[in-house]
Scaffold this motif. Structure first.
Motif, mmCIF file in Angstrom:
data_model
loop_
_atom_site.group_PDB
_atom_site.id
_atom_site.type_symbol
_atom_site.label_atom_id
_atom_site.label_comp_id
_atom_site.label_asym_id
_atom_site.label_seq_id
_atom_site.Cartn_x
_atom_site.Cartn_y
_atom_site.Cartn_z
ATOM 1 N N ASP A 64 0.829 -1.207 0.000
ATOM 2 C CA ASP A 64 0.000 0.000 0.000
ATOM 3 C C ASP A 64 0.867 1.263 0.000
ATOM 4 N N THR A 65 1.346 1.619 -1.175
ATOM 5 C CA THR A 65 2.161 2.818 -1.373
ATOM 6 C C THR A 65 1.570 3.613 -2.537
ATOM 7 N N ASP A 66 2.073 4.805 -2.749
ATOM 8 C CA ASP A 66 1.620 5.608 -3.890
ATOM 9 C C ASP A 66 1.899 4.891 -5.200
ATOM 10 N N LYS B 142 -0.818 2.340 -5.995
ATOM 11 C CA LYS B 142 -2.051 3.034 -6.380
ATOM 12 C C LYS B 142 -1.978 3.483 -7.835
ATOM 13 N N LEU C 29 -8.817 -4.653 -6.108
ATOM 14 C CA LEU C 29 -8.321 -5.156 -4.826
ATOM 15 C C LEU C 29 -8.993 -6.470 -4.424
ATOM 16 N N TYR D 291 -6.866 -9.546 -4.428
ATOM 17 C CA TYR D 291 -5.744 -9.653 -3.500
ATOM 18 C C TYR D 291 -6.139 -10.450 -2.259
ATOM 19 N N ARG E 145 -6.787 -6.671 0.043
ATOM 20 C CA ARG E 145 -5.948 -5.480 0.211
ATOM 21 C C ARG E 145 -4.497 -5.815 -0.093
ATOM 22 N N PRO E 146 -3.680 -4.813 -0.376
ATOM 23 C CA PRO E 146 -2.235 -5.048 -0.449
ATOM 24 C C PRO E 146 -1.649 -5.143 0.945
ATOM 25 N N THR F 215 0.586 -3.889 4.091
ATOM 26 C CA THR F 215 0.931 -2.566 4.601
ATOM 27 C C THR F 215 2.449 -2.409 4.592
#
Length: 259
Positions: free
Chosen positions: A187-189, A192, A213, A216, A220-221, A223
């Protein structure tokens, strides 16, 4: 759990954002002295200030483009005494064989593939003279899941996996551990941006990226902190017998695709 890392010197490249920023936070929480390298002076200064304020550790910064001539010497002069090196800088472009021309391919590999190799070569020698150390390579599971639309990255990551295993297979003879980590989506820019691109290509609308998502694990991805915590453990003496291996953190995506 106390990782026993207090006071150790940790050099992190690409430390101004994303996983690199998370690595700085996580190692600082263990009481490490940080040496942070990245291209963006402003972002790097912000990470350093926030980390020092929260954890009270010493944080040194070197804003530099690691692909320019003389950069390696500058980094070594800055942090030659590091106990831990985390190779993290890199941004290999996405696209298929015809999207990524030779110039873009070489530029991407110059920072991540050759950047990792060259800094490791020099830092390894310094660690050997001092009696040991740890080198951790943040690679990426694209090296295991060969992707037509990320061909330069898949190929580069596979090369770094081989490099890590080859070097780490004998590095304990010099009391140096060399280990690779293959995160999946985090979960990074950057992820996204990738999801927006995929949504545009597959769904015809970049704004529908959140729908992707569902494929996944857990919807979610990973963290940043989940990935950074593994690096901290691998850097510690609690992982003293770990070398020459790649550890994948992708919620099972690689195993799922292998079935």
């Amino acid at each position: 759990m106390d990782m026993g890392l207090e006071g150790r010197k940790v050099l992190i490249t690409g430390a101004s954002q994303g996983i690199g920023e998370g690595l700085a936070r996580s190692f600082a929480a263990e009481g490490c002295e940080l040496f942070l390298v990245a291209r963006s002076a402003d972002k790097l200064a912000a990470v350093a200030a926030a980390t020092q304020e929260r954890h009270g550790v010493s944080v040194h910064t070197l804003p530099i483009d690691m692909t320019v001539p003389g950069a390696l010497d500058a980094v070594m002069g800055f942090a030659e005494g590091a106990d831990v090196l985390v190779n993290n800088a890199g941004n290999i472009p996405g696209g298929n064989l015809w999207d990524v021309d030779e110039v873009a391919w070489r530029q991407g590999w110059e920072l991540k593939v050759f950047g990792y190799i060259n800094l490791t070569r020099t830092m390894y020698a310094a660690m050997k003279r001092r009696g040991g150390g740890v080198i951790l390579n943040n690679i990426g599971n694209g090296g295991e899941n060969f992707d037509f639309n990320y061909i330069a990255g898949s190929t580069g990551n596979a090369a770094l996996m081989a490099f890590t295993r080859a070097l780490g297979g004998r590095s304990l003879d010099d009391r140096i551990r060399v280990v690779g980590v293959n995160p999946g989506p985090v979960d990074t820019d950057r992820i996204k941006k990738v999801l927006r691109s995929h949504a545009q290509r597959t769904l015809g609308d970049a704004a529908r990226s959140a729908e992707l998502l569902s494929a996944y694990p857990l919807g979610r991805p990973a963290t940043v902190d989940e990935v950074a915590a593994l690096f901290v453990y691998l850097a510690s003496d609690r992982s003293a017998y770990t070398s020459g291996v790649i550890i994948t953190v992708d919620g099972g995506l690689t195993s799922k695709r292998s079935v």
